[in-house]
Design an enzyme around this catalytic site. Sequence first.
Site, PDB file in Angstrom:
ATOM      1  N   ASP A  65      38.177   2.165   3.739  1.00 45.28           N
ATOM      2  CA  ASP A  65      36.809   2.227   4.276  1.00 45.28           C
ATOM      3  C   ASP A  65      35.837   1.450   3.395  1.00 45.28           C
ATOM      4  O   ASP A  65      34.680   1.276   3.767  1.00 45.28           O
ATOM      5  CB  ASP A  65      36.344   3.685   4.413  1.00 45.28           C
ATOM      6  CG  ASP A  65      36.504   4.472   3.119  1.00 45.28           C
ATOM      7  OD1 ASP A  65      37.625   4.511   2.587  1.00 45.28           O
ATOM      8  OD2 ASP A  65      35.516   5.034   2.630  1.00 45.28           O
ATOM      9  N   ARG A 120      34.546  -2.346   8.545  1.00 47.34           N
ATOM     10  CA  ARG A 120      35.547  -2.172   7.487  1.00 47.34           C
ATOM     11  C   ARG A 120      36.941  -2.164   8.075  1.00 47.34           C
ATOM     12  O   ARG A 120      37.106  -2.003   9.287  1.00 47.34           O
ATOM     13  CB  ARG A 120      35.313  -0.816   6.794  1.00 47.34           C
ATOM     14  CG  ARG A 120      33.894  -0.628   6.305  1.00 47.34           C
ATOM     15  CD  ARG A 120      33.392   0.794   6.613  1.00 47.34           C
ATOM     16  NE  ARG A 120      31.920   0.855   6.453  1.00 47.34           N
ATOM     17  CZ  ARG A 120      31.310   1.124   5.312  1.00 47.34           C
ATOM     18  NH1 ARG A 120      32.023   1.439   4.264  1.00 47.34           N
ATOM     19  NH2 ARG A 120      30.001   1.108   5.231  1.00 47.34           N
ATOM     20  N   GLY A 143      27.830   8.669   6.139  1.00 44.51           N
ATOM     21  CA  GLY A 143      27.373  10.036   5.907  1.00 44.51           C
ATOM     22  C   GLY A 143      26.046  10.086   5.161  1.00 44.51           C
ATOM     23  O   GLY A 143      25.416  11.130   5.044  1.00 44.51           O
ATOM     24  N   ARG A 179      20.353  -2.283   1.877  1.00 42.17           N
ATOM     25  CA  ARG A 179      21.477  -3.189   1.669  1.00 42.17           C
ATOM     26  C   ARG A 179      21.555  -4.180   2.819  1.00 42.17           C
ATOM     27  O   ARG A 179      21.370  -3.811   3.977  1.00 42.17           O
ATOM     28  CB  ARG A 179      22.745  -2.345   1.586  1.00 42.17           C
ATOM     29  CG  ARG A 179      24.013  -3.127   1.452  1.00 42.17           C
ATOM     30  CD  ARG A 179      25.116  -2.262   0.872  1.00 42.17           C
ATOM     31  NE  ARG A 179      25.694  -1.341   1.844  1.00 42.17           N
ATOM     32  CZ  ARG A 179      26.645  -0.464   1.535  1.00 42.17           C
ATOM     33  NH1 ARG A 179      27.097  -0.367   0.303  1.00 42.17           N
ATOM     34  NH2 ARG A 179      27.135   0.339   2.459  1.00 42.17           N
ATOM     35  N   LYS A 189      20.623   3.104   2.508  1.00 44.55           N
ATOM     36  CA  LYS A 189      21.671   3.952   1.926  1.00 44.55           C
ATOM     37  C   LYS A 189      21.018   5.052   1.100  1.00 44.55           C
ATOM     38  O   LYS A 189      20.244   4.755   0.187  1.00 44.55           O
ATOM     39  CB  LYS A 189      22.592   3.087   1.064  1.00 44.55           C
ATOM     40  CG  LYS A 189      23.807   3.810   0.540  1.00 44.55           C
ATOM     41  CD  LYS A 189      24.761   2.829  -0.120  1.00 44.55           C
ATOM     42  CE  LYS A 189      25.910   3.563  -0.806  1.00 44.55           C
ATOM     43  NZ  LYS A 189      26.773   2.634  -1.544  1.00 44.55           N
ATOM     44  N   GLY A 202      32.790   7.698   8.165  1.00 54.69           N
ATOM     45  CA  GLY A 202      31.563   7.248   8.827  1.00 54.69           C
ATOM     46  C   GLY A 202      30.396   7.282   7.867  1.00 54.69           C
ATOM     47  O   GLY A 202      30.493   7.810   6.760  1.00 54.69           O
ATOM     48  N   GLY A 252      23.637  13.615   2.291  1.00 54.14           N
ATOM     49  CA  GLY A 252      23.130  12.384   2.879  1.00 54.14           C
ATOM     50  C   GLY A 252      22.216  11.582   1.962  1.00 54.14           C
ATOM     51  O   GLY A 252      21.622  10.584   2.376  1.00 54.14           O
TER      52      GLY A 252
HETATM   53  P1  AMP Z   1      32.367   6.371  -0.576  1.00 53.31           P
HETATM   54  O1  AMP Z   1      33.029   7.099  -1.681  1.00 53.31           O
HETATM   55  O2  AMP Z   1      31.029   5.879  -0.974  1.00 53.31           O
HETATM   56  O3  AMP Z   1      33.195   5.285  -0.012  1.00 53.31           O
HETATM   57  O4  AMP Z   1      32.101   7.414   0.590  1.00 53.31           O
HETATM   58  C1  AMP Z   1      33.142   8.027   1.302  1.00 53.31           C
HETATM   59  C2  AMP Z   1      32.564   8.843   2.437  1.00 53.31           C
HETATM   60  O5  AMP Z   1      31.780   9.924   1.941  1.00 53.31           O
HETATM   61  C3  AMP Z   1      31.668   8.095   3.392  1.00 53.31           C
HETATM   62  O6  AMP Z   1      31.912   8.570   4.688  1.00 53.31           O
HETATM   63  C4  AMP Z   1      30.287   8.449   2.921  1.00 53.31           C
HETATM   64  O7  AMP Z   1      29.316   8.321   3.933  1.00 53.31           O
HETATM   65  C5  AMP Z   1      30.480   9.897   2.515  1.00 53.31           C
HETATM   66  N1  AMP Z   1      29.482  10.333   1.534  1.00 53.31           N
HETATM   67  C6  AMP Z   1      29.406   9.952   0.236  1.00 53.31           C
HETATM   68  N2  AMP Z   1      28.355  10.532  -0.366  1.00 53.31           N
HETATM   69  C7  AMP Z   1      27.725  11.305   0.558  1.00 53.31           C
HETATM   70  C8  AMP Z   1      26.584  12.155   0.550  1.00 53.31           C
HETATM   71  N3  AMP Z   1      25.841  12.323  -0.540  1.00 53.31           N
HETATM   72  N4  AMP Z   1      26.266  12.778   1.696  1.00 53.31           N
HETATM   73  C9  AMP Z   1      27.004  12.607   2.807  1.00 53.31           C
HETATM   74  N5  AMP Z   1      28.091  11.836   2.876  1.00 53.31           N
HETATM   75  C10 AMP Z   1      28.456  11.171   1.777  1.00 53.31           C
HETATM   76 MG    MG Z   2      32.155   3.748   1.100  1.00 55.68          MG
END
Ligand code: AMP
Ligand code: MG
Length: 466
Positions: free
Chosen positions: A240, A175, A84, A168, A105, A82, A118
């Site tokens: 995802d 997805r 995050g 974005r 983002k 989800g 986040g």
């Molecule tokens: P990604 O590697 O960008 O595809 O992210 C995979 C998951 O990790 C997604 O659910 C993102 O929302 C979460 N995520 C990545 N970076 C962060 C962050 N700094 N804080 C919280 N959630 C994150």
């Molecule tokens: Mg992602």
Amino acid sequence: MINFDNSYARLPAHFYAKQTPVPVAKPEFFARNQDLAAEIGLGPIDVDDAAYFGGNKIPQGATPIAQAYSGHQFGGWSPQLGDGRAVLLGEIITPQGERRDVQLKGSGRTPFSRGGDGRAWLGPVMREYLVSEAMHALGVPTTRALAAVTTGETVVRDTPLPGAILTRVAASHIRVGTFQFFAARGDLDALGLLRDHVMERHYPDASDTVALYKAIIEKQAKLIAKWMSVGFIHGVMNTDNMSISGETIDYGPCAFMDDYQSGKVFSSIDRNGRYAYNRQADMGIWNLAQLGTALLPLMGEDTDAMIEVATAALHEFPDIFQTEWDRLFLRKIGIDDAQDGDKDRVVAFLKILEQTGSDFSNSFAALATDTPETLLPRSSEMTTWLSDWRDRVTDPVTVLQATNPAVIPRNHQIEAAIQAGVQGDFKPFDVLGRVLGTPFEFAETNQEFAIAPNKEQEVTQTFCGT
Ligand code: AMP
Ligand code: MG
């Protein structure tokens, strides 16, 4: 901001969590994409609007949500992902009547953040801005970058780094993992609603679930062929990070190849080369198999029969991919009326590039000049190749200059722009962004950006660096 209409937020409550962005200390623009703003009907973005793009103010009509999804990450199942570190402000309807998501983002924690903060630091925000806009200019379907702000706050990664937020724009943020989220929970009502939403929004010509699946397969096969044709390596093709609309999404550890190596991997976390350059089509199929599994309960009562139907649909992927790959790569050597033997010419050219460690983009771009031999590796194979090619192709320069980019987003240039940005100097970012906006311009002024990195400049690894 105008014209918000939030169809996703009208779906049942368990599709998302209502979540406003967490305000930041001092949002300040370092990038505003006025062309895109005009294209989607926003009008000029004013300096004073930074509060909206930092999440400190919510535009009228927005209903900010964090979307729920699951995903296979490097092959392993993650049932609960989800948004995050992102919130969807809402959808705007463009003057052309198209629906576009507007998402922040790096906008703070959400119920899906798990251990994360986040937030995003400046580097990945700059990278996504530059590379997604470059992809668009190259004609590759992609999410877009509307604006980016620094937050005036520090985020801690290995060291304290400046925080940033990217705005974005996407056809949607749905997805493969969104379908998996409901399928894994056996929530067929939600699965059906999501399918209906996706059909109405992205695939209005699809008459049923099978037709929808086929249409998504075709979009992805063609997308990945396009990536290959510009030397793009996504790097984190988890389910995802595969968009149902067929746009490239998630520019974490992505990279454009410098020297051509068919099995090239950049991402520091891709230890087994799962998402290597030449594995991207296979990984696309793998992801779409997961999508097929998720959609299966909607396809029909007779599961065995539907497995056969879905499998047959998926088996179309290699052909669709290869046909598009052939078309694109033949064009890269100036051929748009394929004859027997032409494909061998492409394969032979690539083989010489790999054997001589030659730059992928610049070698193809060399074919668009009057004197390719002065720019291409000197080998007897290349001399033979060029003379055979000259017999086959007459006057390729004009068509090739519109096909093979003179400039691509090179890792070392992105890194240099980020390093300056961290020091508060966004000039290199601006200049690079401008050059990448017209990638097919073989102009003197762009020469500096067309040069491949030397060994010291070469970036060999990229980091998710969220
Ligand atoms: P990604 O590697 O960008 O595809 O992210 C995979 C998951 O990790 C997604 O659910 C993102 O929302 C979460 N995520 C990545 N970076 C962060 C962050 N700094 N804080 C919280 N959630 C994150
Ligand atoms: Mg992602």
